[in-house]
Motif scaffolding. Structure first.
Motif, short mmCIF file in Angstrom:
data_model
loop_
_atom_site.label_atom_id
_atom_site.label_comp_id
_atom_site.label_asym_id
_atom_site.label_seq_id
_atom_site.Cartn_x
_atom_site.Cartn_y
_atom_site.Cartn_z
N ILE A 1 -39.79 -4.69 35.13
CA ILE A 1 -39.77 -3.24 35.34
C ILE A 1 -41.19 -2.68 35.48
CG2 ILE A 1 -39.25 -1.04 34.21
CD1 ILE A 1 -36.63 -2.26 33.24
N PRO A 2 -42.16 -3.05 34.63
CA PRO A 2 -43.52 -2.54 34.86
C PRO A 2 -44.12 -2.98 36.20
CG PRO A 2 -43.32 -3.35 32.62
CD PRO A 2 -42.07 -3.76 33.34
N MET A 3 -43.72 -4.15 36.71
CA MET A 3 -44.20 -4.57 38.03
C MET A 3 -43.72 -3.60 39.11
SD MET A 3 -43.57 -8.68 37.59
CE MET A 3 -44.08 -9.11 39.26
N LEU A 4 -42.45 -3.20 39.02
CA LEU A 4 -41.92 -2.24 39.99
C LEU A 4 -42.56 -0.87 39.83
CD1 LEU A 4 -38.14 -3.23 39.75
CD2 LEU A 4 -39.74 -3.84 41.57
N LEU A 5 -42.77 -0.45 38.57
CA LEU A 5 -43.40 0.86 38.33
C LEU A 5 -44.85 0.87 38.79
CD1 LEU A 5 -41.96 1.79 34.81
CD2 LEU A 5 -41.15 2.49 37.07
N LEU A 6 -45.56 -0.24 38.63
CA LEU A 6 -46.93 -0.32 39.12
C LEU A 6 -46.97 -0.17 40.63
CD1 LEU A 6 -49.95 -0.84 38.82
CD2 LEU A 6 -49.46 -3.30 38.78
N SER A 7 -46.07 -0.84 41.33
CA SER A 7 -46.02 -0.70 42.79
C SER A 7 -45.76 0.74 43.19
CB SER A 7 -44.92 -1.61 43.36
OG SER A 7 -45.24 -2.98 43.18
N LEU A 8 -44.85 1.40 42.47
CA LEU A 8 -44.55 2.80 42.77
C LEU A 8 -45.76 3.69 42.53
CD1 LEU A 8 -42.33 4.84 43.57
CD2 LEU A 8 -41.73 5.00 41.15
N ASP A 9 -46.47 3.46 41.44
CA ASP A 9 -47.66 4.26 41.14
C ASP A 9 -48.74 4.05 42.18
OD1 ASP A 9 -49.21 5.98 39.25
OD2 ASP A 9 -50.45 4.20 39.09
N LEU A 10 -48.93 2.81 42.63
CA LEU A 10 -49.94 2.54 43.66
C LEU A 10 -49.56 3.19 44.99
CD1 LEU A 10 -50.83 -1.21 42.94
CD2 LEU A 10 -52.10 0.85 42.30
N MET A 11 -48.27 3.24 45.29
CA MET A 11 -47.83 3.95 46.49
C MET A 11 -48.15 5.44 46.39
SD MET A 11 -44.14 2.21 47.29
CE MET A 11 -43.97 0.45 47.60
N PHE A 12 -47.92 6.00 45.21
CA PHE A 12 -48.25 7.41 44.99
C PHE A 12 -49.74 7.64 45.19
CE2 PHE A 12 -49.92 10.57 42.01
CZ PHE A 12 -49.22 11.71 42.40
N LEU A 13 -50.57 6.79 44.60
CA LEU A 13 -52.02 6.94 44.75
C LEU A 13 -52.44 6.79 46.21
CD1 LEU A 13 -53.34 5.00 41.63
CD2 LEU A 13 -53.87 7.37 42.22
N MET A 14 -51.85 5.84 46.89
CA MET A 14 -52.21 5.60 48.29
C MET A 14 -51.87 6.81 49.16
SD MET A 14 -51.51 2.06 50.32
CE MET A 14 -52.31 1.14 49.01
N SER A 15 -50.81 7.51 48.82
CA SER A 15 -50.40 8.68 49.60
C SER A 15 -51.31 9.88 49.36
CB SER A 15 -48.95 9.06 49.28
OG SER A 15 -48.85 9.61 47.97
N GLN A 16 -52.03 9.88 48.22
CA GLN A 16 -52.82 11.05 47.84
C GLN A 16 -54.32 10.81 47.79
OE1 GLN A 16 -51.44 14.27 47.17
NE2 GLN A 16 -49.79 13.18 48.22
N VAL A 17 -54.74 9.57 47.99
CA VAL A 17 -56.13 9.22 47.73
C VAL A 17 -57.09 9.93 48.68
CG1 VAL A 17 -56.31 7.20 49.23
CG2 VAL A 17 -57.56 7.25 47.08
N ASN A 18 -56.65 10.24 49.88
CA ASN A 18 -57.54 10.89 50.85
C ASN A 18 -57.36 12.40 50.91
OD1 ASN A 18 -58.91 8.57 51.87
ND2 ASN A 18 -57.06 8.01 53.00
N ALA A 19 -56.73 12.96 49.89
CA ALA A 19 -56.46 14.40 49.90
C ALA A 19 -57.66 15.24 49.51
CB ALA A 19 -55.29 14.71 48.94
N GLY A 20 -58.79 14.61 49.18
CA GLY A 20 -59.98 15.36 48.81
C GLY A 20 -59.75 16.16 47.55
#
Length: 324
Positions: A100-119
């Motif tokens: 379960i933490p492996m899946l949650l980590l992937s989800l969190d990284l997807m969230f970060l990737m979607s927002q990382v360039n938002a300045g």
């Protein structure tokens, strides 16, 4: 997927706990009836330390940004707890604590990737709530199909390849601004390549070899060799991925990322450096001539030096107030 079977009944089986749906090459309960796979279990311990250390090293940035990056490292910590429990007990509850933490980590990284360039733009107020709802749904679906290890593999592998595609685009999409482009080529892109090499070239290759050729490889290198390689390489690849996202985020917020090689120069850690909008001191002009251009140095372009306080920083990094 049962590989390391043994005629010895482990302590956890006597409690009536359901068995995990996966097993590995290391022989079960040969050393103790309380620990099924001791070498595999011990190789999970670095996740605990680096998960804790990574979360404690997050400083600077927006509140949501700090929360999301710390969550990624706390997921690493939980993966360590779950992985140790899985290999120690080979029970279904421990397997859930690992996967379960492996899946949650992937989800969190997807969230970060979607927002990382938002300045400096704050994340939409609905996005964290949506991410939490998706996380709850993922956990519910996982628990429903936990007995099907192949279902977990399919979902997890799909998420990993999605992250690889997103990270590749981030690492190779050219930036219009000169300093941001230099950050991409000299920091973001190399960290992506390191993440890919560790996770796919080292970790995933070891995991596949163990899963497909357990008997043959056990005769050559022993049954408890490849899975620790998977653990350590996957940790290193995930760490580099998080640092890559951190560097991209720092740059997007108009700061210079500072990369320190810690733990004897083997572990990259990205911090916030000075703001690029802060005026850089100019050398005094001679004979009334205008000052020569003095661009801010990029902080990862030099060697390390030891400071009087015993810490290390990268030569050329803009020193912050109070730095030793």
């Amino acid at each position: 997927m049962r590989r390391g079977r043994s005629d010895i009944e482990g302590f956890w089986q006597t409690l009536g706990w359901p068995a995990a749906s996966v097993d590995f090459c290391e022989s079960n309960y040969e050393s103790s009836r309380y620990v099924a796979e001791p070498i595999n279990a011990l190789s999970a311990l670095p996740y605990l330390y680096f998960g804790w250390y990574g979360a404690s090293a997050i400083r600077g940035g927006d509140a949501w940004e700090q929360t999301a990056f710390r969550l990624a490292f706390r997921c690493l910590f939980l993966i360590g707890v779950g992985t140790f429990a899985l290999h120690a007990t080979l029970t279904a509850p421990a397997q859930a604590l690992d996967e379960i933490p492996m899946l949650l980590l992937s989800l969190d990284l997807m969230f970060l990737m979607s927002q990382v360039n938002a300045g400096a733009t704050p994340a939409p107020s609905w996005l964290p709530n949506a991410a939490c709802a998706v996380a709850v749904a993922v956990i519910a679906v996982y628990l429903q199909f936990q007995a099907l290890y192949e279902a977990f593999l399919l979902v997890y592998t799909t998420s990993v390849f999605g992250l690889i595609i997103g990270a590749y685009r981030m690492a190779h999409a050219k930036k219009g601004e000169a300093v941001a482009e230099k950050v991409r080529t000299e920091l973001v892109r190399p960290l992506f390549h390191w993440a890919l090499a560790w996770y796919l070239g080292g970790g995933s290759a070891a995991w596949l070899a163990e899963m497909l050729f357990c008997d043959a490889i056990s005769r050559v290198v022993g049954p408890a060799f490849l899975h620790p390689v998977w653990h350590c390489s996957a940790l290193a690849g995930t760490w580099c991925c998080i640092q890559m996202l951190r560097a991209a985020r720092v740059s997007a917020r108009d700061h210079l990322p500072v990369l320190l090689w810690e733990f004897g120069g083997y572990v990259p850690v990205v911090y916030y450096g000075q703001s690029r909008s802060r005026p850089v001191p100019q050398p005094e002009a001679e004979s009334g001539a205008p000052p020569a251009p003095h661009p801010a140095p990029l902080p990862w372009t030099g060697a390390h030096e030891s400071t009087p306080g015993g810490s290390s920083r990268v030569l050329g990094a803009p020193a912050v107030e109070g730095e030793n």
